[in-house]
Scaffold this motif. Structure first.
Motif, PDB file in Angstrom:
ATOM      1  N   ARG B 184       3.564 -35.974  18.863  1.00 39.70           N
ATOM      2  CA  ARG B 184       4.900 -35.462  18.514  1.00 39.70           C
ATOM      3  C   ARG B 184       5.664 -36.488  17.686  1.00 39.70           C
ATOM      4  NH1 ARG B 184       7.614 -32.798  23.871  1.00 39.70           N
ATOM      5  NH2 ARG B 184       6.083 -31.155  24.201  1.00 39.70           N
ATOM      6  N   THR B 187       4.726 -36.098  14.174  1.00 43.70           N
ATOM      7  CA  THR B 187       5.401 -34.973  13.531  1.00 43.70           C
ATOM      8  C   THR B 187       6.829 -35.344  13.180  1.00 43.70           C
ATOM      9  OG1 THR B 187       4.112 -33.648  15.076  1.00 43.70           O
ATOM     10  CG2 THR B 187       5.658 -32.485  13.681  1.00 43.70           C
ATOM     11  N   ALA B 188       7.465 -36.115  14.060  1.00 44.81           N
ATOM     12  CA  ALA B 188       8.839 -36.556  13.780  1.00 44.81           C
ATOM     13  C   ALA B 188       8.867 -37.467  12.555  1.00 44.81           C
ATOM     14  CB  ALA B 188       9.411 -37.287  14.990  1.00 44.81           C
ATOM     15  N   PHE B 190       6.813 -37.307   9.946  1.00 52.35           N
ATOM     16  CA  PHE B 190       6.694 -36.400   8.801  1.00 52.35           C
ATOM     17  C   PHE B 190       8.015 -35.646   8.593  1.00 52.35           C
ATOM     18  CE2 PHE B 190       2.425 -36.191   7.050  1.00 52.35           C
ATOM     19  CZ  PHE B 190       1.718 -36.968   7.946  1.00 52.35           C
ATOM     20  N   ALA B 191       8.661 -35.271   9.686  1.00 53.87           N
ATOM     21  CA  ALA B 191       9.922 -34.535   9.583  1.00 53.87           C
ATOM     22  C   ALA B 191      10.982 -35.380   8.881  1.00 53.87           C
ATOM     23  CB  ALA B 191      10.404 -34.135  10.972  1.00 53.87           C
ATOM     24  N   GLY B 193      10.432 -37.735   6.806  1.00 52.48           N
ATOM     25  CA  GLY B 193      10.057 -37.822   5.401  1.00 52.48           C
ATOM     26  C   GLY B 193      10.361 -36.544   4.645  1.00 52.48           C
ATOM     27  N   GLY B 195      12.948 -34.568   5.208  1.00 49.43           N
ATOM     28  CA  GLY B 195      14.383 -34.424   4.996  1.00 49.43           C
ATOM     29  C   GLY B 195      15.116 -34.813   6.264  1.00 49.43           C
ATOM     30  N   THR B 198      17.600 -32.076   7.795  1.00 52.71           N
ATOM     31  CA  THR B 198      16.915 -30.984   8.471  1.00 52.71           C
ATOM     32  C   THR B 198      16.250 -31.472   9.748  1.00 52.71           C
ATOM     33  OG1 THR B 198      16.470 -30.119   6.281  1.00 52.71           O
ATOM     34  CG2 THR B 198      15.288 -29.127   8.093  1.00 52.71           C
ATOM     35  N   ALA B 199      15.646 -32.673   9.665  1.00 53.96           N
ATOM     36  CA  ALA B 199      14.979 -33.219  10.840  1.00 53.96           C
ATOM     37  C   ALA B 199      15.976 -33.340  11.985  1.00 53.96           C
ATOM     38  CB  ALA B 199      14.372 -34.579  10.501  1.00 53.96           C
ATOM     39  N   ARG B 200      17.179 -33.784  11.676  1.00 54.10           N
ATOM     40  CA  ARG B 200      18.211 -33.919  12.699  1.00 54.10           C
ATOM     41  C   ARG B 200      18.542 -32.558  13.294  1.00 54.10           C
ATOM     42  NH1 ARG B 200      21.727 -38.228  12.895  1.00 54.10           N
ATOM     43  NH2 ARG B 200      21.268 -38.727  10.735  1.00 54.10           N
ATOM     44  N   LEU B 201      18.691 -31.557  12.407  1.00 54.23           N
ATOM     45  CA  LEU B 201      19.010 -30.211  12.882  1.00 54.23           C
ATOM     46  C   LEU B 201      17.917 -29.661  13.781  1.00 54.23           C
ATOM     47  CD1 LEU B 201      20.598 -28.287   9.887  1.00 54.23           C
ATOM     48  CD2 LEU B 201      21.666 -29.028  11.997  1.00 54.23           C
ATOM     49  N   MET B 202      16.668 -30.097  13.524  1.00 55.90           N
ATOM     50  CA  MET B 202      15.562 -29.575  14.318  1.00 55.90           C
ATOM     51  C   MET B 202      15.358 -30.379  15.591  1.00 55.90           C
ATOM     52  SD  MET B 202      12.856 -28.297  11.499  1.00 55.90           S
ATOM     53  CE  MET B 202      11.744 -27.625  12.716  1.00 55.90           C
ATOM     54  N   GLY B 203      16.196 -31.390  15.789  1.00 56.39           N
ATOM     55  CA  GLY B 203      16.154 -32.075  17.069  1.00 56.39           C
ATOM     56  C   GLY B 203      15.458 -33.417  17.072  1.00 56.39           C
ATOM     57  N   VAL B 204      15.188 -33.977  15.910  1.00 59.17           N
ATOM     58  CA  VAL B 204      14.593 -35.313  15.883  1.00 59.17           C
ATOM     59  C   VAL B 204      15.673 -36.331  16.237  1.00 59.17           C
ATOM     60  CG1 VAL B 204      13.530 -37.065  14.415  1.00 59.17           C
ATOM     61  CG2 VAL B 204      12.939 -34.664  14.106  1.00 59.17           C
TER      62      VAL B 204
END
Lengths: 506, 323
Positions: B184, B187-188, B190-191, B193, B195, B198-204
């Motif tokens: 995981r 994946t974070a 890559f997330a 990298g 953006g 967006t990564a923050r919005l998706m919970g990173v």
């Protein structure tokens, strides 16, 4: 009620974005949120999803008061949002996007096969058939990305789904696909907030609608019993007094420009336009109807992908703004602050900018000449500034607009596009800019005027073209230019054959 | 076929072709001795490049690693010279220092919203300066445990000796591959990298992830420093100048996009081996100047950047057609 908002108030420095707004959403309904620019739709959504803290008011979900502090918190509470710009990661696979943060793992390692199976299960019922979930999201069409985003939001939240202009970049078939999904989700008991500029879609899909205007709640009604004309009145808030057309009846000069079949996929449907010398053409329509998109097309900001443009001497190149300027076009864009002025440069520099660009950077305009040019326009347009060296960002909105105008007037264009030239400026400056438009056309310049103020269009235009859903639907000339006719043209239903035509183009 | 993987395939194909050319000219190149040396000689580069790959995948950059490697060598050499500590203790101390150093840089990058370029540039000067503070001379390492480490190898069939540091490098690559592509956390990365917003919005957890990424790079740089000290048997503050840039080059040649969000740790290994292969060829030839390595690397780098741009363009067009 699934979701209730009462007395919601939000102020930003200088403006009241939301003033005592109420809104409610039942489970199993699609509720449209409508309003023009600055109505407060996006502020409402942002307060609801925890992006902005609210000043006052209460939000209850399933009867319990909530105040999410972030989108993640809102998501955890059950409120998911899908934006026009898909907020997923294009460089990850569909499966990774869907399961992000909750990938099944064993000993810290992601179980790929189970992750893919979960993703496939999440996409069931979205009409995506056998989509390969190990494809990268970015390689898929926007419509499919949109559906994946909805699938993720529903799986994560599952109570309230907010769709913020989801159809803005979809074609008719893709929109239908999306609507099928939305109807299915409604059937499952989700409450769905639908924001769109396309009234046809609102009437097609939504059970109820709420109109906001200037941060205030105007009306909430059942869609089935709502009259389109009435709805548009609510959105625009215009008093139906008939403004007098100053130019009506005036004969246009010789034909100067002719555009045929100009269009860009996903932006503007094909349209024809003839421009005569010294006339003002008004563009009317709701937000998102394609007014600014039309202007961008004519000025080469987003070049047309089909159609022709010609003048008396032959075809015109409108591929880039630079080319359009060379053809004698000028454009004062809607978003003055980001597209119109360079805030940190002085009045003099801003005015000389386009002229200098045309001369080429190897031949700088002497400073004294720039100064004379700037002083001349400061006097002629009555720009209120201590001197020409003041940074434009420090001036008031109306004076900034005059600086933008001065820049184009210095170029002496034959065709000037003004997108919302009077937005956000005071009444006095408003009248002056309208007077200026009159003067310019007297000198033979042609102007395309985009405005959401009908009385402004009526007062200044020789012809008014009405746009609806990215199409030029009606042209009104002279006596015909009146508020009632414009409103009726905007409110008119899509004839089935017109729909078919739009689809064929898409 | 996945368009993102094309640079990786291209790297592998180029490596195989280059190897075939070398083999045609010098049949001895195919022996396990050469392969073992290739892995041993580039062990420190491979290890640090794994850390760099992770950083670049997240959209960042770490310019401090070359200095950190030389600091590590000096740090160990001075400790072994001046104290009675066992090398293993020195290794543990060093890895704690470099990992903490990386974490601190990550914290600054996130906390102050500073570009990684500037923060790690400062880190580069700091680490180099710290190495000079410890000593300005080359300090030899003389310890029986070091002799043990230097002599440990696995005898490959065909007579090649894969030394311990080569094995450490291969393990690092394997570890990096698992971390980046199978967890995981990966994946974070890559997330981030793809953006940050967006990564923050998706919970990173952006802050935590950023700190961990640079801490990982610091750890790998420390490990690389240990390997380098075993390889050279000394610590020298002027060593590995510019290694961070070589590492970046191997990452890009390995098919990772410099702006982040797309790439493969395995590709970085191939990038390192390609670089080593060119050097080996020059040694075999005997008449070529070693500068040819740099020239070939420059050309390869340019070719890969052009390839990536081209692929991006094609990908966009394909999507346009499909939309």
């Amino acid at each position: 009620m699934l979701l209730t908002i009462r007395n919601l108030t939000k102020t930003f420095p200088g403006t009241v974005a939301l003033d005592d707004v109420r809104f409610d959403l039942a489970a199993g309904e699609v509720h449209a949120l409508l309003g023009e620019n600055g109505a407060g739709k996006s502020t409402l959504i942002k307060c609801l999803t925890g992006v902005h803290p609210r000043d006052r008011g209460e939000i209850t979900l399933d009867g319990a008061p909530i105040s999410p502090g972030s989108t993640l918190e809102a998501q955890a509470l059950g409120i998911g949002t899908v934006y026009q710009e898909v907020n997923l990661l294009p460089n990850l696979t569909v499966a990774e996007n869907l399961t992000f943060g909750r990938q099944p793992t064993r000993f810290g390692l992601v179980l790929q096969r189970r992750m893919r199976a979960q993703a496939e299960a999440m996409l069931e019922g979205y009409g995506l058939g056998h989509l390969d979930v190990s494809r990268e999201l970015g390689t898929l069409s926007v419509a499919v990305q949109q559906l994946v985003a909805i699938a993720r939001a529903v799986a994560l939240s599952g109570k309230v789904l907010i769709l913020d202009e989801p159809t803005a970049s979809l074609d008719a078939r893709e929109t239908e696909m999306l609507f099928d999904v939305v109807r299915r989700l409604r059937g499952q008991g989700l409450g769905i907030v639908f924001i769109s500029h396309f009234l046809d879609q609102v009437f097609d899909l939504c059970d109820r609608l709420t109109v906001l205007r200037n941060g205030q709640h105007i009306v909430t009604a059942e869609t089935a019993v709502t009259d389109r004309l009435e709805l548009i009145h609510h959105m625009l808030g215009h008093e139906l007094e008939e403004a007098e057309s100053r130019h009506s009846g005036r004969a246009g000069g010789a034909e100067m420009l002719r555009f045929e079949g100009l269009a860009r996929r996903g932006k503007v449907e094909p349209f024809d336009l003839t421009v005569r010398e010294g006339e003002v053409i008004g563009l009317a329509g709701l937000l998102g109807a394609g007014r600014t998109e039309t202007a961008d097309l004519l000025f080469g900001r987003t070049p047309a992908d089909r159609g022709t443009a010609r003048d008396a001497e032959g075809a015109l190149d409108l591929g880039t703004p630079r080319a359009a300027i060379a053809e004698g076009f000028g454009y004062a864009p809607e978003d003055r602050k980001t597209d119109g002025i360079i805030a940190d440069l002085s009045v003099r520099e801003n005015i000389a900018l386009a002229l200098q660009a045309r001369r080429g950077w190897a031949r700088p305009i002497p400073r004294a000449e720039q100064r004379a040019l700037a002083d001349d326009y400061i006097r002629r347009l009555d720009i209120r500034t201590p001197d020409a060296e003041k940074a434009v960002g420090d001036l008031s909105g109306g004076n900034q607009q005059k600086v933008v105008l001065a820049r184009w007037l210095a170029m002496n264009p034959r065709f000037l596009i003004l997108d919302e030239p009077t937005r956000g400026i005071d009444v006095g400056a408003h009248a002056e800019i309208l007077r200026l438009i009159g003067e310019l056309t007297d000198r033979g310049m042609s102007i395309l005027l985009i405005s959401s103020e009908f009385d402004e269009l009526i007062a200044a235009s020789d012809r008014v073209i009405v746009l609806r859903d990215r199409r030029h639907v009606t042209e009104l000339v002279g006596e015909e230019i009146e508020t009632g006719r414009i409103l009726r043209a905007i409110a008119a239903h899509d004839a089935p054959d017109a729909r078919g035509a739009a689809e064929a183009v898409a | 076929m996945n368009a993102r993987a094309l640079p990786l395939y291209a790297t592998i194909v180029i490596f195989l072709i280059a190897y075939a050319i070398c083999y045609a000219q010098f049949p001895a190149m195919l022996s396990t001795r050469v392969i073992a040396n290739l892995l041993t000689d580039n062990a420190y580069l491979g290890i640090v490049a794994v850390g760099m790959t992770v950083v670049i995948l997240s959209g960042g950059i770490d310019l401090s690693v070359g200095s950190v490697i030389s600091f590590s060598g000096v740090f160990i050499a001075v400790i072994l010279r001046d104290t009675g500590l066992h090398p293993v203790v020195a290794f543990a101390l060093l890895l704690a220092v470099t990992t903490g150093f990386g974490a601190a840089m990550g914290g600054l990058i996130h906390g102050l919203a500073m570009p990684p370029f500037i923060v790690t540039l400062a880190g580069m000067f700091l680490a180099r300066g710290a190495a000079y503070m410890l000593t300005i001379d080359s300090v030899p390492i003389d310890h029986s445990f070091y002799d043990l480490l230097q002599d440990a190898y696995w005898l490959m069939p065909g007579g090649g000796r894969l030394r311990l540091i080569g094995i450490v490098m291969l393990l690092s690559v394997a570890g990096g591959m698992v971390l980046a592509h199978r967890t995981r956390f990966g994946t974070a990365i890559f997330a981030l990298g793809g953006g940050e917003h967006t990564a923050r919005l998706m919970g990173v957890a952006v802050g935590r992830t950023t700190i961990l990424i640079y801490a990982f790079s610091g750890f790998m740089a420390g490990l690389s420093g240990i390997v380098f000290s075993i390889y050279t048997g000394s610590g020298y503050p002027l060593a590995t100048v510019g290694t961070e840039l070589t590492a970046i080059a191997t990452v890009v040649i390995g098919g990772t996009i410099l702006t982040g969000g797309s790439g493969y740790v395995f590709g970085t290994l191939i990038g390192v081996l390609t670089m080593g292969l060119i050097q080996t060829y020059i040694v075999f030839d005997g008449s070529l100047s070693s500068w040819w390595t740099k020239i070939v690397i420059g050309i390869l780098l340019l070719a890969f950047i052009l390839l990536q741009k081209g692929l991006l363009h094609v990908g966009r067009r394909q999507r346009g057609a499909a939309a």
